[in-house]
Design an enzyme around this catalytic site. Structure first.
Site, PDB file in Angstrom:
ATOM      1  N   SER A   1       0.988  -1.276  -0.100  1.00 51.24           N
ATOM      2  CA  SER A   1      -0.017   0.093  -0.041  1.00 51.24           C
ATOM      3  C   SER A   1       1.044   1.239   0.175  1.00 51.24           C
ATOM      4  CB  SER A   1      -1.032  -0.011   1.207  1.00 51.24           C
ATOM      5  OG  SER A   1      -1.431   1.291   1.473  1.00 51.24           O
TER       6      SER A   1
ATOM      7  N   TYR B   1      -2.230  -0.803  10.233  1.00 51.56           N
ATOM      8  CA  TYR B   1      -2.544  -1.315   8.881  1.00 51.56           C
ATOM      9  C   TYR B   1      -1.165  -0.771   7.879  1.00 51.56           C
ATOM     10  CZ  TYR B   1      -4.089  -1.450   4.036  1.00 51.56           C
ATOM     11  OH  TYR B   1      -4.138  -1.620   2.598  1.00 51.56           O
TER      12      TYR B   1
END
Length: 252
Positions: free
Chosen positions: A144, A158
């Site tokens: 990401s 995350y």
């Protein structure tokens, strides 16, 4: 039973929805056979039927919770046995739960860590066993843009898990395993079920098909690292690495 003559095989985890689902469609359209796994087998089997009907690709499916490391190994090796080979493994399964640390919601952060990093480690272990035996393979880790810097509040865990994937990929490249290509893909804002709650007009958000098309193109080129879509995420990625943390905090 081996794959269709000349067809390569891509194994994708978390393939029942979102980016994994669309990657399956696009890889099949490019002529690949597929090994798809996810927790939701109903959706997975429906996708397999759709893809086979539209492309003729062979599609094998299996139920898999990636936090069960024994099951990961069993499913991956089972696919390899059915096809005779696995050319590419896309470590895609993940969740986006999270809460600010120390606020009494540790379950969400632990679940994210277990799925996104520990689960990815189990997938990487199983994939590398297959690739080492074959003497070739392409490992793809879906990270990401949030992996580039520490994120705040509900994004902290995350982002840390996704940074872990990037580090894992770099370590494997450093090992220089013969016949192994390793790619880490850093998607920007791509619409998916995971971020369906996010404001529709979020700046730079692209639809699933457009975003995944950029991901698949980067994967097919076997890039070691890719920020996708390239615009605006390549320049944003450079800026995120260079800007002071207090500026990055305002951007995110």
């Amino acid at each position: 039973m081996s794959s269709r003559m000349g067809n390569r095989v891509v194994l994708i985890t978390g393939a029942s929805s979102g980016l994994g689902e669309e990657m399956a469609r696009q890889f099949a359209a490019a002529g690949y056979d597929l090994a798809l796994c996810a927790r939701r087998t109903g959706r997975l089997d429906a996708l397999a039927d759709e893809i086979h009907a539209s492309t003729g690709s062979r599609v094998e499916t299996a139920a898999l919770d990636v936090t069960d490391s024994a099951a990961v190994a069993s499913v991956f090796h089972g696919f390899a046995q059915k096809y005779g080979t696995i050319d590419r493994v896309v470590v895609n399964a993940g969740i986006g739960k999270g809460a600010p640390l120390g606020t009494g919601q540790s379950d969400a952060n632990l679940a994210t860590a277990m799925t996104n990093f520990v689960g990815a480690l189990a997938q990487t272990e199983a994939a590398l066993e297959i690739f080492r035996r074959q003497g070739r393979g392409h490992l793809v880790l879906i990270s990401s843009m949030s992996a580039l810097r520490g994120m705040r509040k509900s994004m902290t865990t995350y982002a840390a898990t996704k940074a872990g994937l990037a580090s894992l990929a770099e370590g494997l490249r450093s090992e220089n395993i013969r016949g192994l290509d390793v790619s880490v893909v850093h998607p920007g804002y791509i619409r998916s079920e995971m971020n369906a709650h996010v404001e529709q007009k979020t700046r730079f958000m692209v639809d699933t098909k457009t975003g995944v098309r950029a991901m698949v193109a980067a994967i097919e080129k076997r890039r070691a690292k890719a920020y996708v879509p390239a615009w605006p995420w390549i320049p944003i990625g450079i800026a995120m690495k260079l800007l002071p943390l207090q500026v990055v905090r305002r951007l995110t």
